[in-house]
Design an enzyme around this catalytic site. Structure first.
Site, PDB file in Angstrom:
ATOM      1  CG  HIS A   9      15.101 -15.862 -24.683  1.00  0.00           C
ATOM      2  ND1 HIS A   9      16.389 -16.062 -24.267  1.00  0.00           N
ATOM      3  CD2 HIS A   9      14.309 -16.618 -23.879  1.00  0.00           C
ATOM      4  CE1 HIS A   9      16.382 -16.921 -23.253  1.00  0.00           C
ATOM      5  NE2 HIS A   9      15.143 -17.273 -22.998  1.00  0.00           N
ATOM      6  CG  HIS A  50      16.519 -16.079 -16.371  1.00  0.00           C
ATOM      7  ND1 HIS A  50      17.535 -16.810 -15.783  1.00  0.00           N
ATOM      8  CD2 HIS A  50      15.940 -16.906 -17.265  1.00  0.00           C
ATOM      9  CE1 HIS A  50      17.568 -18.023 -16.318  1.00  0.00           C
ATOM     10  NE2 HIS A  50      16.620 -18.111 -17.227  1.00  0.00           N
TER      11      HIS A  50
END
Ligand code: G3P
Ligand code: MG
Length: 229
Positions: A9, A50
């Site tokens: 991730h 992100h």
């Protein structure tokens, strides 16, 4: 028990600055067959980051999309790492793992697919990539040649219908949404189930017991067997 894959991730972001080349390299070294990353389009370049703001992961300030590309590329994204371009990540990965590209920024589906087509022309296979997004409208604009992961962070009554409308390959679910019944229903519908973000040993085991197909994990070594040195 069927095999549950580990998707690094934002790379192995529990151990290295998230969404950096260092984090992706580490995840590959730890044996992840897949990596996940988040993209925005800025001045025609696809950048891997992100948040829509810079403060949390870099030494910059402000909105990613309001910042000149040259400035973004001059920032420190942790341990001296740059915010990478998607191209840099694909070149680094070099077929050693699959890449799940999460379309985070607006208007990313078209440029991502255009770039991926360049890589297909260089011998990459379409199934070495997966596209996902919480923004299902954006995801629907992606070339259906590429697998689509329908991301959900809130409970829905009609996950399967939504996945059908997208022609999705997988339901990519927040862990709080996952039940054995939902996993079974998805599998019965021909969908894979990928779950984020699963970091704790008890949760990792529970997801295995539910038979999910993969988990997004910040600490891949908690999921994967130790790699030979
Ligand atoms: O794609 C799984 C996961 O990355 C979705 O949430 O906020 O970590 O991008 P987020
Ligand atoms: Mg993500």
């Amino acid at each position: 028990m069927p095999n549950m894959i580990c998707i690094g991730h934002r790379g192995a972001c529990g151990y290295a600055p998230e969404n950096t080349l260092a984090a992706f390299e580490l995840a590959i070294t730890m044996g992840c067959p897949w990596l996940e990353l988040d993209v925005y389009a800025v001045e025609g370049e696809l950048l891997v980051i992100h948040d829509d703001t810079l403060e949390r992961t870099t030494n910059g300030k402000g909105q990613v999309m309001q910042t000149p590309l040259a400035t973004l590329r001059s920032l420190d994204a942790g341990n001296g790492q740059q915010i990478p371009t998607l191209k840099e990540v694909i070149e680094l990965v070099d077929h050693r793992a699959g890449i799940n590209i999460e379309l985070k920024g607006p208007h990313t589906a078209a440029p991502v697919c255009q770039l991926l087509h360049d890589y297909l022309a260089q011998g990459w296979r379409s199934d070495e990539f997966m596209l996902s997004s919480f923004d299902h409208q954006e995801l629907a604009l992606a070339d259906p040649l590429f697998r689509r992961g329908a991301l959900f962070h809130r409970a829905k009554k009609d996950y399967l219908a939504r996945a059908d409308r997208l022609g999705a390959y997988s339901l990519n679910l927040a862990i709080k949404l996952v039940t054995p019944e939902l996993v079974q229903a998805a599998h019965g519908h021909g969908l894979q189930v990928l779950v984020y973000t699963v970091n704790e040993a008890a949760d990792i085991q529970r997801m295995r017991d539910y038979g999910v197909d993969g988990i997004f994990c910040n600490y891949p070594d908690r999921v994967l067997p130790a790699q030979p040195q």
